[in-house]
Design a protein around this motif. Structure first.
Motif, PDB file in Angstrom:
ATOM      1  N   VAL A 104       1.039  17.749  -1.384  1.00  0.00           N
ATOM      2  CA  VAL A 104       0.711  16.518  -2.115  1.00  0.00           C
ATOM      3  C   VAL A 104       0.948  15.295  -1.221  1.00  0.00           C
ATOM      4  O   VAL A 104       0.112  14.382  -1.144  1.00  0.00           O
ATOM      5  N   ALA A 105       2.093  15.289  -0.525  1.00  0.00           N
ATOM      6  CA  ALA A 105       2.386  14.159   0.370  1.00  0.00           C
ATOM      7  C   ALA A 105       1.331  14.043   1.463  1.00  0.00           C
ATOM      8  O   ALA A 105       0.910  12.930   1.823  1.00  0.00           O
ATOM      9  N   PHE A 106       0.901  15.179   2.003  1.00  0.00           N
ATOM     10  CA  PHE A 106      -0.105  15.154   3.062  1.00  0.00           C
ATOM     11  C   PHE A 106      -1.424  14.579   2.550  1.00  0.00           C
ATOM     12  O   PHE A 106      -2.046  13.738   3.211  1.00  0.00           O
ATOM     13  N   LEU A 107      -1.849  15.001   1.357  1.00  0.00           N
ATOM     14  CA  LEU A 107      -3.120  14.520   0.813  1.00  0.00           C
ATOM     15  C   LEU A 107      -3.065  13.021   0.517  1.00  0.00           C
ATOM     16  O   LEU A 107      -3.997  12.276   0.834  1.00  0.00           O
ATOM     17  N   PHE A 108      -1.966  12.569  -0.070  1.00  0.00           N
ATOM     18  CA  PHE A 108      -1.878  11.151  -0.418  1.00  0.00           C
ATOM     19  C   PHE A 108      -1.596  10.283   0.803  1.00  0.00           C
ATOM     20  O   PHE A 108      -1.673   9.053   0.707  1.00  0.00           O
ATOM     21  N   ASN A 109      -1.284  10.910   1.908  1.00  0.00           N
ATOM     22  CA  ASN A 109      -1.134  10.144   3.149  1.00  0.00           C
ATOM     23  C   ASN A 109      -2.455   9.522   3.581  1.00  0.00           C
ATOM     24  O   ASN A 109      -2.489   8.583   4.376  1.00  0.00           O
ATOM     25  N   PHE A 110      -3.566  10.070   3.045  1.00  0.00           N
ATOM     26  CA  PHE A 110      -4.897   9.531   3.360  1.00  0.00           C
ATOM     27  C   PHE A 110      -5.343   8.478   2.348  1.00  0.00           C
ATOM     28  O   PHE A 110      -6.433   7.930   2.467  1.00  0.00           O
ATOM     29  N   MET A 111      -4.497   8.209   1.350  1.00  0.00           N
ATOM     30  CA  MET A 111      -4.816   7.166   0.367  1.00  0.00           C
ATOM     31  C   MET A 111      -4.343   5.824   0.933  1.00  0.00           C
ATOM     32  O   MET A 111      -3.155   5.627   1.169  1.00  0.00           O
ATOM     33  N   LEU A 112      -5.254   4.905   1.137  1.00  0.00           N
ATOM     34  CA  LEU A 112      -4.920   3.615   1.747  1.00  0.00           C
ATOM     35  C   LEU A 112      -4.040   3.828   2.975  1.00  0.00           C
ATOM     36  O   LEU A 112      -2.941   3.286   3.087  1.00  0.00           O
ATOM     37  N   PRO A 113      -4.501   4.634   3.929  1.00  0.00           N
ATOM     38  CA  PRO A 113      -3.627   5.030   5.041  1.00  0.00           C
ATOM     39  C   PRO A 113      -3.203   3.849   5.902  1.00  0.00           C
ATOM     40  O   PRO A 113      -3.979   2.915   6.131  1.00  0.00           O
ATOM     41  N   ASN A 114      -1.971   3.921   6.372  1.00  0.00           N
ATOM     42  CA  ASN A 114      -1.449   2.896   7.269  1.00  0.00           C
ATOM     43  C   ASN A 114      -1.296   3.510   8.650  1.00  0.00           C
ATOM     44  O   ASN A 114      -0.234   4.007   9.011  1.00  0.00           O
ATOM     45  N   ARG A 129       0.827  -1.209   0.000  1.00  0.00           N
ATOM     46  CA  ARG A 129       0.000   0.000   0.000  1.00  0.00           C
ATOM     47  C   ARG A 129       0.863   1.262   0.000  1.00  0.00           C
ATOM     48  O   ARG A 129       0.514   2.260  -0.627  1.00  0.00           O
ATOM     49  N   HIS A 130       1.982   1.205   0.710  1.00  0.00           N
ATOM     50  CA  HIS A 130       2.904   2.340   0.687  1.00  0.00           C
ATOM     51  C   HIS A 130       3.443   2.554  -0.719  1.00  0.00           C
ATOM     52  O   HIS A 130       3.558   3.706  -1.190  1.00  0.00           O
ATOM     53  N   ALA A 131       3.776   1.467  -1.425  1.00  0.00           N
ATOM     54  CA  ALA A 131       4.282   1.592  -2.797  1.00  0.00           C
ATOM     55  C   ALA A 131       3.234   2.228  -3.711  1.00  0.00           C
ATOM     56  O   ALA A 131       3.549   3.107  -4.531  1.00  0.00           O
ATOM     57  N   LEU A 132       1.977   1.810  -3.564  1.00  0.00           N
ATOM     58  CA  LEU A 132       0.910   2.407  -4.363  1.00  0.00           C
ATOM     59  C   LEU A 132       0.737   3.891  -4.019  1.00  0.00           C
ATOM     60  O   LEU A 132       0.586   4.743  -4.916  1.00  0.00           O
ATOM     61  N   ARG A 133       0.764   4.196  -2.744  1.00  0.00           N
ATOM     62  CA  ARG A 133       0.582   5.572  -2.275  1.00  0.00           C
ATOM     63  C   ARG A 133       1.717   6.468  -2.775  1.00  0.00           C
ATOM     64  O   ARG A 133       1.489   7.583  -3.255  1.00  0.00           O
ATOM     65  N   LEU A 134       2.941   5.975  -2.684  1.00  0.00           N
ATOM     66  CA  LEU A 134       4.093   6.761  -3.103  1.00  0.00           C
ATOM     67  C   LEU A 134       4.077   7.003  -4.605  1.00  0.00           C
ATOM     68  O   LEU A 134       4.320   8.132  -5.067  1.00  0.00           O
ATOM     69  N   SER A 135       3.805   5.967  -5.388  1.00  0.00           N
ATOM     70  CA  SER A 135       3.788   6.134  -6.843  1.00  0.00           C
ATOM     71  C   SER A 135       2.681   7.079  -7.276  1.00  0.00           C
ATOM     72  O   SER A 135       2.870   7.900  -8.188  1.00  0.00           O
ATOM     73  N   ALA A 136       1.520   7.009  -6.630  1.00  0.00           N
ATOM     74  CA  ALA A 136       0.418   7.918  -6.971  1.00  0.00           C
ATOM     75  C   ALA A 136       0.773   9.360  -6.612  1.00  0.00           C
ATOM     76  O   ALA A 136       0.463  10.291  -7.369  1.00  0.00           O
ATOM     77  N   ALA A 137       1.419   9.570  -5.480  1.00  0.00           N
ATOM     78  CA  ALA A 137       1.810  10.920  -5.074  1.00  0.00           C
ATOM     79  C   ALA A 137       2.840  11.499  -6.038  1.00  0.00           C
ATOM     80  O   ALA A 137       2.748  12.681  -6.436  1.00  0.00           O
ATOM     81  N   LEU A 138       3.825  10.698  -6.443  1.00  0.00           N
ATOM     82  CA  LEU A 138       4.820  11.172  -7.404  1.00  0.00           C
ATOM     83  C   LEU A 138       4.186  11.458  -8.763  1.00  0.00           C
ATOM     84  O   LEU A 138       4.546  12.442  -9.435  1.00  0.00           O
ATOM     85  N   ALA A 139       3.233  10.614  -9.168  1.00  0.00           N
ATOM     86  CA  ALA A 139       2.535  10.856 -10.435  1.00  0.00           C
ATOM     87  C   ALA A 139       1.762  12.167 -10.385  1.00  0.00           C
ATOM     88  O   ALA A 139       1.749  12.938 -11.357  1.00  0.00           O
ATOM     89  N   CYS A 140       1.130  12.437  -9.259  1.00  0.00           N
ATOM     90  CA  CYS A 140       0.404  13.698  -9.102  1.00  0.00           C
ATOM     91  C   CYS A 140       1.368  14.890  -9.148  1.00  0.00           C
ATOM     92  O   CYS A 140       1.087  15.906  -9.794  1.00  0.00           O
ATOM     93  N   GLY A 141       2.511  14.754  -8.459  1.00  0.00           N
ATOM     94  CA  GLY A 141       3.501  15.823  -8.494  1.00  0.00           C
ATOM     95  C   GLY A 141       4.006  16.078  -9.886  1.00  0.00           C
ATOM     96  O   GLY A 141       4.175  17.243 -10.306  1.00  0.00           O
ATOM     97  N   TYR A 142       4.246  15.013 -10.648  1.00  0.00           N
ATOM     98  CA  TYR A 142       4.708  15.191 -12.027  1.00  0.00           C
ATOM     99  C   TYR A 142       3.632  15.841 -12.886  1.00  0.00           C
ATOM    100  O   TYR A 142       3.933  16.681 -13.751  1.00  0.00           O
ATOM    101  N   ALA A 143       2.378  15.466 -12.658  1.00  0.00           N
ATOM    102  CA  ALA A 143       1.286  16.075 -13.419  1.00  0.00           C
ATOM    103  C   ALA A 143       1.223  17.582 -13.169  1.00  0.00           C
ATOM    104  O   ALA A 143       0.989  18.366 -14.098  1.00  0.00           O
ATOM    105  N   LEU A 144       1.433  18.005 -11.944  1.00  0.00           N
ATOM    106  CA  LEU A 144       1.443  19.434 -11.642  1.00  0.00           C
ATOM    107  C   LEU A 144       2.560  20.149 -12.402  1.00  0.00           C
ATOM    108  O   LEU A 144       2.371  21.260 -12.910  1.00  0.00           O
ATOM    109  N   ILE A 145       3.722  19.517 -12.472  1.00  0.00           N
ATOM    110  CA  ILE A 145       4.841  20.114 -13.206  1.00  0.00           C
ATOM    111  C   ILE A 145       4.500  20.224 -14.693  1.00  0.00           C
ATOM    112  O   ILE A 145       4.795  21.232 -15.343  1.00  0.00           O
TER     113      ILE A 145
END
Length: 688
Positions: free
Chosen positions: A514-524, A383-399
């Motif tokens: 972005v990290a804070f928001l995705f911290n609520f995605m499948l939170p651990n 779940r951390h791997a999914l959360r991290l990849s989604a957060a990085l994808a969102c960050g790249y989309a913003l760029i």
């Protein structure tokens, strides 16, 4: 002038030695490449060295021989994948997402792989932000990383002996801090549960240092030097047993409530011993100074006289006072042995008799099996791997959609260093990162305003060492240094362009958001894993009791069981630190904190039995005592293992423990009772 204990971890420690060894390695790579290919090539190669250096943490040479090549392969693979995707937004987005997912899975290899996960993302971010051709930059990453490895291994070999002494000194300081936490128990009106949590949390730090010290000593290049230092660890752990045993019977609470000032004397003695341990640790760091530890016989004698005058209607207070004094004497006797075992190989060999040291620090093994085991939906790592990849994808989309985010790779870097596998750890990193970026950008702005190239180069090199040194000690310091390092590096790479100090602050805020928001995605949430941790601890405690509650147990078996128990306590301590900050803890936290405190008191009662037998073995009948221990072991395991159902025995009061057999019977009965209380609290936690 005496250094305050709180500053020891900042001014002295293995992390300082390691940090500046890393800085020297990166500098040597930059100087070597720069002499042959020029300044720009040197900075690019230094980036590769910097990536690999993230994985260069305090560890023995044998471990680094495996870890650093893995770090190099991971950094080069991430950089190459990013470079091959250059020119296509879709391919770059896919590369960022894939690298994030793989980096998230890498932590399945354990604590040592957390830096590996970070450097994988760092190589990706560096390549995304590289000026010019990405493939050429990837080649520089590979070259710089490859050059760094032999330099790092050579420095590790050269610093082997001094590194072990520094690590031992640091471990002794952690033990001194543990004694100060234990001293808090003896204050009038002390909250036993709160004090116990502080002790367990500090024990987690002690356990981390202990494992690092074991590895450095067991796999020492000089076996004799390593033996002396591992012997010091063995002696220190015997003192640790004695200090844990003072918690049996809730003795501090009983003494603090007594009319006599025994609790105050114990508190003063513990704080004095802690100060003496700080001085001992400093002795170990000063070349040529013989380590010493003062005699505390006068304080112990004074304590014994006050106990003899104790007039208490409650026999439990008298028993607690006598036991506390005996256990303190045990601990102090072993602490006094440390200077001798460090200085003399003969004394070290006595302390290590009958031990196979390699069992305490097994060699590092890396395979795909742990990662495959985490490829399931319920896995926190997955779940951390999914959360991290989604957060990085969102960050790249913003760029990609906001061209004004010119230095947007800083957003990805912020996400990479903030995101952790647990909710509270990510939240803490977010706050520390924001603080560090604000302060670091301010420092970098002041340095750039001075516009002195020698000063900038010196500050850049110092920032590399500081950033690496304090990653696990205080991430705020690391974040400050990393911000300075990045901004000065950009300026040195392109002096004609103004450094983006303000935009870095903006990017940091965006990345932290972005990290804070995705911290609520499948939170651990840490509380979700509390039941599993509690059950694992019960199992470790049962294994420990199975070894301790025997008349004749091999030293090797006992110490391995103790090692496993300390590590399990460490997990509880780290969990408690984070779980209290979880949202919606509700009824969970009071029950969890009670369970942790009871776990400590149960372990203390079991340790007390071992020390009683060792101290008074000549007064005990071997056959009767062995039978009693067999019955006690069955009763304790019945409480700690749910498959058993044997009820605990009733505790008979013993007012005078001069009879060793009676004292042993009482301790055995109380151990089973404490284990029963722990089992009930574990069941209540499961219900919560």
């Amino acid at each position: 002038m005496r250094i305050p204990p709180s500053l020891f971890k900042y001014l002295l420690g293995q992390h300082i030695l390691n940090g500046y060894a890393v800085a020297l390695g990166v500098l040597l790579v930059g100087l070597g490449v720069g002499a042959l290919q020029g300044f720009d090539a040197a900075l690019a190669a230094a980036s590769g060295a910097l990536c690999v250096s993230v994985g260069d943490t305090p560890s023995p040479l044998s471990s680094k021989l495996r870890i650093l090549p893995i770090c190099w392969c991971s950094a080069v693979a991430a950089s190459l994948l990013t470079a091959l995707a250059d020119g296509s937004l879709a391919l770059e987005a896919a590369a960022v997402t894939t690298i994030g997912f793989v980096a998230g899975l890498q932590i399945a290899w354990g604590r040592w792989a957390i830096p590996l996960s970070i450097l994988t993302q760092l190589a990706m971010v560096f390549t995304l932000g590289a000026p010019g051709g990405k493939l050429e930059f990837c080649q520089s990453i590979a070259l710089g990383g490859a050059l760094y490895i032999p330099i790092a291994l050579t420095l590790t070999r050269l610093l082997d002996a001094s590194g072990r002494r520094v690590m031992l000194a640091e471990l002794i300081r952690e033990f001194a801090t543990l004694l100060r936490r234990m001293a808090d128990f003896y204050r009038p009106g002390a909250d036993e549960g709160a004090a116990c949590l502080k002790v367990v949390e500090q024990q987690a730090s002690f356990s981390d240092q202990l494992q690092a010290a074991r590895s450095l000593s067991v796999y020492a290049a000089n076996p004799e030097s390593g033996a002396r230092l591992i012997a010091a660890l063995a002696v220190l752990l015997e003192a640790f047993d004695g200090m844990i045993s003072t918690m049996a019977d809730h003795a501090p609470l009983r003494l603090a409530s007594a009319q006599a000032d025994i609790a105050g004397r114990v508190e003063t003695l513990l704080r004095q011993v802690a100060d003496d341990l700080d001085a001992l640790s400093l002795d170990l760091l000063i070349v040529g100074r013989a380590p010493t530890f003062p005699d505390h016989a006068t304080a112990l004698e004074s304590l014994a006289e006050e106990i003899a005058d104790l007039d208490s209607a409650d026999p439990r207070v008298l028993r607690a006072a006598r036991m506390t004094r005996a256990r303190l004497a045990w601990a102090l006797n072993h602490l006094a042995r440390i200077p001798a075992v460090v200085a003399e190989i003969s004394e070290a060999e006595k302390a290590l008799a009958g031990l196979d040291l390699t069992k305490f620090a097994p060699p590092l093994r890396v395979s795909l099996a742990p990662i495959r085991a985490e490829l399931r939906w319920a896995s926190p790592v997955f779940r951390h791997a999914l959360r991290l990849s989604a957060a990085l994808a969102c960050g790249y989309a913003l760029i990609a959609v906001a061209p004004e985010l010119r230095h947007g790779n800083w957003i990805l870097l912020t996400i990479a260093v903030i995101m952790r596998a647990s909710y509270s750890a990510t939240t803490q990193r977010r706050d520390q990162r924001l603080f560090g970026s604000v302060v670091g950008c301010g420092i970098a702005g002041a340095l750039l305003w001075l516009n002195s190239k020698p000063l900038l180069l010196f500050a850049q090199l110092s920032a590399v060492g500081i950033a690496h040194s304090f990653g696990r000690v205080d991430y705020r310091v690391t974040s400050v240094a990393a911000s300075v390092m990045a901004l000065l590096g950009l300026h040195l790479l392109d002096p004609g362009e103004s450094a983006p100090v303000v935009s870095r602050l903006i990017d940091t805020v965006i990345g932290a958001g972005v990290a804070f928001l995705f911290n609520f995605m499948l939170p651990n949430y840490e509380r979700h894993g509390a039941r599993a941790l509690a059950n694992a601890f019960l199992d470790r405690l049962a294994s420990y009791a199975d070894k301790v509650l025997r008349w004749d147990v091999a030293a090797q078996d006992y110490r391995l069981a103790r090692k496993a128990l300390i590590e399990s306590f460490s997990s509880l301590g780290e969990s408690s630190k984070l779980a209290r900050d979880n949202p919606g803890v509700g009824k969970f936290w009071p029950r969890y904190s009670k369970l942790i405190a009871q776990a400590y008191f149960t372990a203390a009662q079991i340790v007390t039995i071992r020390l009683l037998i060792r101290n008074r073995i000549d007064e005990l009948d071997a056959r009767d005592s062995a039978a009693l221990l067999d019955d006690t072991r069955a009763a304790v395991l019945a409480q700690l293992r749910p498959s058993c159902a044997q009820p605990p025995p009733t505790c008979a009061q013993v007012s005078d423990e001069s009879d060793a057999a009676a004292a042993l019977r009482l301790r055995c009965a109380e151990a089973a009772v404490e284990a029963g209380r722990l089992r009930r609290l574990a069941a209540e936690l499961g219900a919560a």
